[in-house]
Design a protein around this motif. Structure first.
Motif, mmCIF file in Angstrom:
data_model
loop_
_atom_site.group_PDB
_atom_site.id
_atom_site.type_symbol
_atom_site.label_atom_id
_atom_site.label_comp_id
_atom_site.label_asym_id
_atom_site.label_seq_id
_atom_site.Cartn_x
_atom_site.Cartn_y
_atom_site.Cartn_z
ATOM 1 N N THR A 46 78.841 11.144 -2.212
ATOM 2 C CA THR A 46 79.520 12.121 -2.943
ATOM 3 C C THR A 46 78.703 12.104 -4.482
ATOM 4 O OG1 THR A 46 81.316 11.180 -3.581
ATOM 5 C CG2 THR A 46 81.374 12.314 -1.613
ATOM 6 N N ASP A 47 77.866 11.082 -4.637
ATOM 7 C CA ASP A 47 77.243 11.042 -5.748
ATOM 8 C C ASP A 47 75.777 11.223 -5.484
ATOM 9 O OD1 ASP A 47 76.331 8.861 -4.185
ATOM 10 O OD2 ASP A 47 77.219 7.368 -5.868
ATOM 11 N N ALA A 48 74.822 10.585 -6.287
ATOM 12 C CA ALA A 48 73.426 11.152 -6.259
ATOM 13 C C ALA A 48 72.526 10.148 -5.272
ATOM 14 C CB ALA A 48 72.767 11.019 -7.502
ATOM 15 N N THR A 49 73.347 9.264 -4.499
ATOM 16 C CA THR A 49 72.555 8.312 -3.564
ATOM 17 C C THR A 49 71.442 9.228 -2.816
ATOM 18 O OG1 THR A 49 74.563 7.006 -3.407
ATOM 19 C CG2 THR A 49 73.048 6.750 -1.778
ATOM 20 N N LEU A 50 71.568 10.316 -2.209
ATOM 21 C CA LEU A 50 70.650 10.693 -1.116
ATOM 22 C C LEU A 50 69.459 11.227 -2.035
ATOM 23 C CD1 LEU A 50 69.861 12.076 1.528
ATOM 24 C CD2 LEU A 50 71.256 13.924 1.205
ATOM 25 N N VAL A 51 69.652 11.619 -3.176
ATOM 26 C CA VAL A 51 68.732 12.337 -4.024
ATOM 27 C C VAL A 51 67.802 11.066 -4.445
ATOM 28 C CG1 VAL A 51 68.169 13.488 -6.174
ATOM 29 C CG2 VAL A 51 70.086 14.206 -4.771
ATOM 30 N N ASN A 52 68.423 10.257 -4.897
ATOM 31 C CA ASN A 52 67.722 8.955 -5.425
ATOM 32 C C ASN A 52 66.990 8.222 -4.358
ATOM 33 O OD1 ASN A 52 68.641 9.306 -7.860
ATOM 34 N ND2 ASN A 52 70.271 7.726 -7.842
ATOM 35 N N ALA A 53 67.497 8.078 -3.128
ATOM 36 C CA ALA A 53 66.860 7.501 -2.009
ATOM 37 C C ALA A 53 65.838 8.487 -1.608
ATOM 38 C CB ALA A 53 67.820 7.606 -0.830
ATOM 39 N N ARG A 54 65.709 9.819 -1.557
ATOM 40 C CA ARG A 54 64.733 10.759 -1.245
ATOM 41 C C ARG A 54 63.600 10.579 -2.009
ATOM 42 N NH1 ARG A 54 66.416 16.620 -0.286
ATOM 43 N NH2 ARG A 54 64.001 16.680 0.240
ATOM 44 N N LYS A 55 63.864 10.063 -3.285
ATOM 45 C CA LYS A 55 62.498 9.959 -4.371
ATOM 46 C C LYS A 55 61.402 9.164 -3.918
ATOM 47 C CE LYS A 55 65.519 11.122 -8.419
ATOM 48 N NZ LYS A 55 66.168 10.431 -9.706
ATOM 49 N N HIS A 56 61.918 8.078 -2.972
ATOM 50 C CA HIS A 56 61.041 6.946 -2.452
ATOM 51 C C HIS A 56 60.271 7.349 -1.472
ATOM 52 C CE1 HIS A 56 62.614 4.095 -5.380
ATOM 53 N NE2 HIS A 56 63.727 4.534 -5.025
ATOM 54 N N ILE A 57 60.293 8.437 -0.696
ATOM 55 C CA ILE A 57 59.659 9.165 0.292
ATOM 56 C C ILE A 57 58.257 9.333 -0.140
ATOM 57 C CG2 ILE A 57 59.223 10.820 2.090
ATOM 58 C CD1 ILE A 57 62.229 11.176 2.213
ATOM 59 N N GLY A 58 57.353 8.679 0.655
ATOM 60 C CA GLY A 58 55.959 8.995 0.148
ATOM 61 C C GLY A 58 55.246 7.908 -0.583
ATOM 62 N N ARG A 59 56.123 6.583 -1.049
ATOM 63 C CA ARG A 59 55.580 5.842 -1.819
ATOM 64 C C ARG A 59 54.556 4.914 -0.931
ATOM 65 N NH1 ARG A 59 60.037 1.669 -4.406
ATOM 66 N NH2 ARG A 59 58.757 -0.136 -5.339
ATOM 67 N N ASP A 60 53.661 4.654 -1.781
ATOM 68 C CA ASP A 60 52.427 3.724 -1.305
ATOM 69 C C ASP A 60 53.103 2.405 -0.719
ATOM 70 O OD1 ASP A 60 50.646 5.451 -2.147
ATOM 71 O OD2 ASP A 60 50.168 4.524 -3.946
#
Length: 339
Positions: free
Chosen positions: A62-76
């Motif tokens: 219910t917090d920003a966990t999903l948003v923060n996790a998706r930020k790392h998609i595409g990381r080298d």
């Protein structure tokens, strides 16, 4: 130029190689931890020579966990998939969702609260292969938790689980584990049974192929623990369920039938005695409590045997039909979707 071409070719080969290790991490309301968690995993896995993937399962945060996790998609250097569940189903269901999504030959699981150390994973993989195990369980030898609320209940639970299941481990509750995918995918995790995974695996492979290894444990840095002292009572109830399923999963009629026959035998002894007392000795038995006890035991015996027959029918239906998963995936983010 040749060096650049060689590096490019090497990268292409690595990308085309099959996934050797899938790292599954369930997270729930860990918005402050998920970023440092991914950083630590990437740093630790630089020493791992084969292709690996990371699967973060957001258990309806219910917090920003999903948003923060998706930020790392595409990381080298990171193959990341974020599995978003439709609502909070619990850690066991989230772990099952990650295991079902995993494609690696081996699967590693760990908590998302930064208390498990991902630096242990390459060592555990090597130990699993060296000892030819199907499951290697982490042992938090120097556990960084409160004595009263976490350590003492955990010690008691581990002792009881080991005695009842026959799988002797120091730390059943540690989420840091390495599995062979072919084995763990034969196990169906239900309810809150993730802490009993070694017992379930022991129903698939010999307990000699289950081992443990001391691992690092850190104090919680962010957020609050999802567990309390009330978990002890749930563990006791779950343990009774595990004991039943391990011994009578495929033949529940034997469990209920044995109880029914025992109650029936006791009822028969009481009623035979009362029959002898009534018709041979001529005594009045109509007001005696023993008559009521004998009748109740007889009815209980019939009920238990009937329950056993019904349980056998249900068990056969269970093994015949496919069981739907105990979670609902809302969406899987892997960088290929239009989001």
């Amino acid at each position: 130029m040749l060096q650049t071409t060689a590096e490019t070719l090497s990268g292409a080969i690595d990308a085309a190689a099959p996934v050797e290790l899938s790292l599954v991490v369930p997270v729930f309301n860990e918005e402050e931890s998920v970023g440092p968690l991914v950083d630590r995993i990437c740093s630790a896995m630089t020493r791992y020579p084969d292709r690996w993937e990371l699967i973060l399962v957001d258990d309806g945060s219910t917090d920003a966990t999903l948003v923060n996790a998706r930020k790392h998609i595409g990381r080298d250097g990171l193959e990341l998939r974020v599995v978003a569940l439709q609502r909070n189903f619990g850690q066991t269901a989230a772990m099952q969702a990650g295991i079902d999504t995993a494609t690696g030959r081996l699967i590693a699981t760990m908590d998302g609260d930064l208390q498990n150390d991902p630096n242990d994973i390459p060592h555990m993989v090597s130990e699993l292969e060296r000892r030819e195990l199907d499951l290697l369980v982490g042992w938090r030898k120097n556990r960084q938790d409160g004595l009263l609320l976490r350590k003492i209940p955990s010690w008691c639970a581990n002792y009881l689980i080991g005695r009842i299941t026959g799988v002797k481990l120091h730390d059943y509750g540690c989420s840091l584990k390495i599995y062979r995918t072919s084995v763990i995918k034969q196990v169906k995790l239900m309810g809150e049974m993730h802490r009993f995974i070694p017992a379930w695996v022991a129903g698939v492979v010999p307990s000699s192929r289950i081992g443990e290894m001391a691992v690092t444990h850190h104090a919680r840095a962010h957020g609050q623990s999802k567990y309390g002292i009330s978990r002890t009572f749930r563990v006791i109830l779950d343990l009774l369920s595990v004991m039943f399923f391990m011994r009578y999963k495929a033949r529940p009629g034997h469990f209920f039938g044995s109880l029914g026959l025992g109650l029936g035998a006791l009822s028969a002894l009481i009623l035979i005695y009362l029959f002898f007392d009534k018709f041979i000795l001529g005594n009045d038995i109509g007001a005696r409590p023993m008559l009521m006890v004998g009748v109740v035991l007889l009815l209980s015996s019939v009920q238990m045997i009937t329950t056993g027959i019904l349980a056998e029918m249900i068990a056969r239906t269970y093994y015949r039909d496919d069981v739907s998963p105990n979670y609902i995936v809302q969406r899987i983010f892997d960088g290929n979707e239009n989001a």
